[in-house]
Design a protein around this motif. Structure first.
Motif, PDB file in Angstrom:
ATOM      1  N   PHE A  70      -2.305  44.412  19.407  1.00 33.55           N
ATOM      2  CA  PHE A  70      -2.250  43.361  18.395  1.00 33.55           C
ATOM      3  C   PHE A  70      -3.366  42.344  18.614  1.00 33.55           C
ATOM      4  CE2 PHE A  70      -0.847  39.065  17.313  1.00 33.55           C
ATOM      5  CZ  PHE A  70      -0.562  39.207  15.958  1.00 33.55           C
ATOM      6  N   ILE A  71      -3.531  41.905  19.867  1.00 30.45           N
ATOM      7  CA  ILE A  71      -4.584  40.930  20.168  1.00 30.45           C
ATOM      8  C   ILE A  71      -5.959  41.543  19.914  1.00 30.45           C
ATOM      9  CG2 ILE A  71      -5.635  39.568  22.015  1.00 30.45           C
ATOM     10  CD1 ILE A  71      -2.881  39.201  23.208  1.00 30.45           C
ATOM     11  N   ALA A  72      -6.156  42.797  20.298  1.00 27.72           N
ATOM     12  CA  ALA A  72      -7.446  43.453  20.080  1.00 27.72           C
ATOM     13  C   ALA A  72      -7.752  43.583  18.593  1.00 27.72           C
ATOM     14  CB  ALA A  72      -7.448  44.826  20.749  1.00 27.72           C
ATOM     15  N   ALA A  73      -6.729  43.912  17.777  1.00 26.99           N
ATOM     16  CA  ALA A  73      -6.943  44.034  16.335  1.00 26.99           C
ATOM     17  C   ALA A  73      -7.256  42.686  15.714  1.00 26.99           C
ATOM     18  CB  ALA A  73      -5.697  44.648  15.679  1.00 26.99           C
ATOM     19  N   TYR A  74      -6.594  41.649  16.218  1.00 23.80           N
ATOM     20  CA  TYR A  74      -6.825  40.318  15.656  1.00 23.80           C
ATOM     21  C   TYR A  74      -8.241  39.833  15.960  1.00 23.80           C
ATOM     22  CZ  TYR A  74      -5.930  35.509  14.271  1.00 23.80           C
ATOM     23  OH  TYR A  74      -5.990  34.292  13.647  1.00 23.80           O
ATOM     24  N   VAL A  75      -8.705  40.107  17.166  1.00 23.94           N
ATOM     25  CA  VAL A  75     -10.035  39.648  17.573  1.00 23.94           C
ATOM     26  C   VAL A  75     -11.130  40.555  17.016  1.00 23.94           C
ATOM     27  CG1 VAL A  75     -11.536  39.226  19.548  1.00 23.94           C
ATOM     28  CG2 VAL A  75      -9.134  38.535  19.644  1.00 23.94           C
ATOM     29  N   SER A  97      -7.204  44.959   8.416  1.00 20.79           N
ATOM     30  CA  SER A  97      -6.733  44.035   9.443  1.00 20.79           C
ATOM     31  C   SER A  97      -5.233  43.783   9.304  1.00 20.79           C
ATOM     32  CB  SER A  97      -7.501  42.714   9.346  1.00 20.79           C
ATOM     33  OG  SER A  97      -6.986  41.760  10.249  1.00 20.79           O
ATOM     34  N   ASN A  98      -4.772  43.581   8.080  1.00 18.46           N
ATOM     35  CA  ASN A  98      -3.343  43.339   7.870  1.00 18.46           C
ATOM     36  C   ASN A  98      -2.506  44.540   8.302  1.00 18.46           C
ATOM     37  OD1 ASN A  98      -3.854  40.809   6.864  1.00 18.46           O
ATOM     38  ND2 ASN A  98      -3.780  41.419   4.725  1.00 18.46           N
ATOM     39  N   LEU A  99      -2.983  45.744   7.975  1.00 19.58           N
ATOM     40  CA  LEU A  99      -2.246  46.947   8.384  1.00 19.58           C
ATOM     41  C   LEU A  99      -2.193  47.073   9.898  1.00 19.58           C
ATOM     42  CD1 LEU A  99      -3.554  49.561   5.779  1.00 19.58           C
ATOM     43  CD2 LEU A  99      -1.312  48.471   5.843  1.00 19.58           C
ATOM     44  N   ALA A 100      -3.326  46.834  10.559  1.00 20.22           N
ATOM     45  CA  ALA A 100      -3.360  46.957  12.020  1.00 20.22           C
ATOM     46  C   ALA A 100      -2.493  45.905  12.691  1.00 20.22           C
ATOM     47  CB  ALA A 100      -4.806  46.857  12.511  1.00 20.22           C
ATOM     48  N   LEU A 101      -2.557  44.664  12.186  1.00 24.25           N
ATOM     49  CA  LEU A 101      -1.760  43.595  12.789  1.00 24.25           C
ATOM     50  C   LEU A 101      -0.274  43.822  12.574  1.00 24.25           C
ATOM     51  CD1 LEU A 101      -3.885  40.443  11.832  1.00 24.25           C
ATOM     52  CD2 LEU A 101      -3.722  41.551  14.052  1.00 24.25           C
ATOM     53  N   GLY A 102       0.099  44.211  11.370  1.00 25.34           N
ATOM     54  CA  GLY A 102       1.520  44.442  11.098  1.00 25.34           C
ATOM     55  C   GLY A 102       2.079  45.596  11.897  1.00 25.34           C
ATOM     56  N   LEU A 103       1.313  46.685  11.998  1.00 27.25           N
ATOM     57  CA  LEU A 103       1.785  47.845  12.738  1.00 27.25           C
ATOM     58  C   LEU A 103       1.888  47.553  14.228  1.00 27.25           C
ATOM     59  CD1 LEU A 103       2.552  50.821  12.667  1.00 27.25           C
ATOM     60  CD2 LEU A 103       0.129  51.399  12.940  1.00 27.25           C
ATOM     61  N   SER A 104       0.857  46.919  14.801  1.00 32.50           N
ATOM     62  CA  SER A 104       0.887  46.644  16.241  1.00 32.50           C
ATOM     63  C   SER A 104       1.969  45.635  16.599  1.00 32.50           C
ATOM     64  CB  SER A 104      -0.484  46.149  16.710  1.00 32.50           C
ATOM     65  OG  SER A 104      -0.856  44.964  16.011  1.00 32.50           O
ATOM     66  N   LEU A 105       2.192  44.627  15.746  1.00 28.90           N
ATOM     67  CA  LEU A 105       3.252  43.657  16.038  1.00 28.90           C
ATOM     68  C   LEU A 105       4.625  44.308  15.938  1.00 28.90           C
ATOM     69  CD1 LEU A 105       3.936  40.733  16.708  1.00 28.90           C
ATOM     70  CD2 LEU A 105       3.956  40.230  14.264  1.00 28.90           C
ATOM     71  N   SER A 106       4.805  45.213  14.970  1.00 30.05           N
ATOM     72  CA  SER A 106       6.080  45.928  14.867  1.00 30.05           C
ATOM     73  C   SER A 106       6.323  46.783  16.100  1.00 30.05           C
ATOM     74  CB  SER A 106       6.083  46.799  13.608  1.00 30.05           C
ATOM     75  OG  SER A 106       5.935  46.029  12.441  1.00 30.05           O
ATOM     76  N   LEU A 107       5.274  47.455  16.584  1.00 31.78           N
ATOM     77  CA  LEU A 107       5.411  48.296  17.766  1.00 31.78           C
ATOM     78  C   LEU A 107       5.550  47.478  19.045  1.00 31.78           C
ATOM     79  CD1 LEU A 107       2.825  51.125  16.978  1.00 31.78           C
ATOM     80  CD2 LEU A 107       5.312  51.169  16.726  1.00 31.78           C
ATOM     81  N   THR A 108       5.300  46.167  18.960  1.00 32.63           N
ATOM     82  CA  THR A 108       5.545  45.289  20.109  1.00 32.63           C
ATOM     83  C   THR A 108       6.990  44.808  20.132  1.00 32.63           C
ATOM     84  OG1 THR A 108       3.247  44.530  20.110  1.00 32.63           O
ATOM     85  CG2 THR A 108       4.850  43.154  21.263  1.00 32.63           C
ATOM     86  N   LEU A 109       7.477  44.356  18.983  1.00 34.62           N
ATOM     87  CA  LEU A 109       8.810  43.770  18.934  1.00 34.62           C
ATOM     88  C   LEU A 109       9.916  44.825  18.959  1.00 34.62           C
ATOM     89  CD1 LEU A 109       8.183  40.971  16.269  1.00 34.62           C
ATOM     90  CD2 LEU A 109       8.133  40.791  18.759  1.00 34.62           C
ATOM     91  N   LEU A 110       9.669  45.994  18.341  1.00 34.40           N
ATOM     92  CA  LEU A 110      10.713  47.017  18.286  1.00 34.40           C
ATOM     93  C   LEU A 110      11.105  47.527  19.666  1.00 34.40           C
ATOM     94  CD1 LEU A 110      12.551  48.740  16.531  1.00 34.40           C
ATOM     95  CD2 LEU A 110      10.697  50.409  16.320  1.00 34.40           C
ATOM     96  N   PRO A 111      10.175  47.947  20.519  1.00 35.59           N
ATOM     97  CA  PRO A 111      10.608  48.400  21.856  1.00 35.59           C
ATOM     98  C   PRO A 111      11.172  47.281  22.717  1.00 35.59           C
ATOM     99  CG  PRO A 111       8.212  48.452  21.650  1.00 35.59           C
ATOM    100  CD  PRO A 111       8.744  48.192  20.296  1.00 35.59           C
ATOM    101  N   LEU A 112      10.713  46.034  22.521  1.00 39.49           N
ATOM    102  CA  LEU A 112      11.333  44.930  23.255  1.00 39.49           C
ATOM    103  C   LEU A 112      12.803  44.796  22.889  1.00 39.49           C
ATOM    104  CD1 LEU A 112       8.667  42.051  23.241  1.00 39.49           C
ATOM    105  CD2 LEU A 112       9.519  43.325  25.210  1.00 39.49           C
ATOM    106  N   GLY A 113      13.094  44.853  21.595  1.00 41.64           N
ATOM    107  CA  GLY A 113      14.491  44.768  21.165  1.00 41.64           C
ATOM    108  C   GLY A 113      15.300  45.964  21.610  1.00 41.64           C
ATOM    109  N   LEU A 114      14.712  47.172  21.525  1.00 44.80           N
ATOM    110  CA  LEU A 114      15.431  48.370  21.951  1.00 44.80           C
ATOM    111  C   LEU A 114      15.703  48.338  23.449  1.00 44.80           C
ATOM    112  CD1 LEU A 114      16.557  51.164  21.323  1.00 44.80           C
ATOM    113  CD2 LEU A 114      14.248  52.095  21.660  1.00 44.80           C
ATOM    114  N   GLY A 115      14.706  47.918  24.236  1.00 45.06           N
ATOM    115  CA  GLY A 115      14.919  47.837  25.674  1.00 45.06           C
ATOM    116  C   GLY A 115      15.986  46.819  26.043  1.00 45.06           C
TER     117      GLY A 115
END
Length: 371
Positions: free
Chosen positions: A91-96, A109-127
């Protein structure tokens, strides 16, 4: 219910009962070898050391199957947190790394940011869900209302109880889960520092100008052909216009798109109005009762593509802002704060419609420098 009760007709004290939300009658700290018995509904649980610590109340007795299951779930949780860390770095790499200076780059950019943020929050919640459901004890806790300042004895008991809760959470006992959780949330902590770059630089005068300039021809959108007043001779009709040389430039058209409307003689009544000393509308900017307005709504920038011939109303389909085309596109309904800017028109030596100049007012929504 008190911690210790005497039951009539029986000899000796019964097993202690624990009031939910209060410290246990016999404090059990992490690593303690003490053994306590608790008789709740005839169920006794022995506290014994397992995996370097005592048995946790609310979990089934320790046996090889339970240990194996806990280890397996621990590895899954750690994998989720590790994956969240990798996605957060993405997410940070896509933003920069991804630019937003064109419409196509902004979409990517919007697609990359949305996808990477979803893949960050989803496994955190699942874990976290797997952690709570499979590693922590299944007990209900209720905290009773009490005075703001507890007695020293109660504060010491709470300290012991907090230590027990820390042990029950498995946060100390399972370092793999603890470390991968901190690793997975690290990009989210660092993200605000990266997002601060959006504070600048300021756009300067770029929001006040478009590509329209004196003598630039008006092209019919779709055919990209110039137009003469005689070719646009039907009163009550409206067409979309783009500037010559920028028909295929999506970035330029986000500000420069224009609607062209023809009126019957006597219908057009544009007052000469000023806003802070700046001219925003005049009849001298029309040619043969043809007037040009910005197609970008002054509310949030939606295209105003609807036109009612009988009422001369220009409609924005997003939030129903309504402009009166016959009186300088003044606002008669909706949240738009100001009229649509008018593009001054004239004809060139070949008889084609051209712009006299750029818009005298910034197009689209208002911004901080405009107010």
């Amino acid at each position: 219910m008190s911690d210790m009760e005497e039951t009539e007709g029986t000899e000796g004290p019964v097993a202690p009962h624990r009031v939910i939300g209060t410290p246990p009658p016999s404090p059990r700290l992490l690593g303690s070898t003490a053994v306590a018995e608790q008789g709740d509904a005839g169920h006794g649980v022995a506290v014994a050391e397992a995996e370097g610590g005592e048995h946790i109340e609310g979990l089934p007795p320790d046996d090889p199957r339970v240990v194996v299951h806990g280890k397996r779930v621990e590895r899954i949780v750690a994998a989720c947190f590790t994956f969240a860390f990798i996605a957060g770095c993405g997410f940070i790499a896509a933003y920069v790394g991804l630019g937003v200076h064109t419409v196509d780059k902004t979409l990517r950019s919007n697609l990359a940011l949305g996808l990477s943020l979803s893949l960050t929050l989803l496994p955190l919640g699942l874990g976290a869900l797997l952690w709570v459901r499979h590693l922590m004890p299944d007990v209900e806790m209720v905290e009773e209302r009490h005075d703001m300042r507890s007695a020293d004895k109660d504060r010491q008991a709470f300290d012991q109880y907090f230590r027990q809760g820390t042990a029950n959470s498995q946060f100390v006992k399972r370092p793999l889960v603890r470390r991968t959780l901190m690793l997975g949330t690290l990009p989210l902590i660092a993200a605000p520092l990266v997002l601060l770059r959006d504070m600048g630089p300021l756009p300067g005068t770029s929001l006040r100008t478009t590509v329209w300039s004196p003598g630039r021809r008006l092209l019919v959108y779709g055919t990209n052909q110039p137009i003469t007043p005689a070719q646009f001779s039907s009163p009550g009709s409206m067409i979309t216009i783009v500037p010559d040389g920028y028909a295929d430039d999506a970035d330029a058209l986000t500000k420069a798109a224009v609607i062209l409307i023809r009126f019957a003689p006597g219908e057009l009544q544009i007052p000469t109005t000023y806003n802070g000393g700046t001219l925003i509308g005049t009849m001298n900017w029309t040619v043969d009762n043809i007037v040009a307005y910005s197609k970008i709504c002054t509310h949030v920038g939606c295209p105003v593509a609807l036109y009612e011939t009988t009422t001369h109303h220009i409609l924005c389909p997003c939030h129903q802002s309504t402009f009166d085309a016959a009186t300088g596109a003044t606002v008669i309904f909706g949240p738009a704060p100001r009229p649509l800017p008018q593009l001054p028109l004239t004809v060139d030596s070949s008889g084609y419609l051209v712009a006299r100049s750029d818009f005298t007012q910034p197009v689209g929504p208002s911004f901080w420098e405009r107010g």
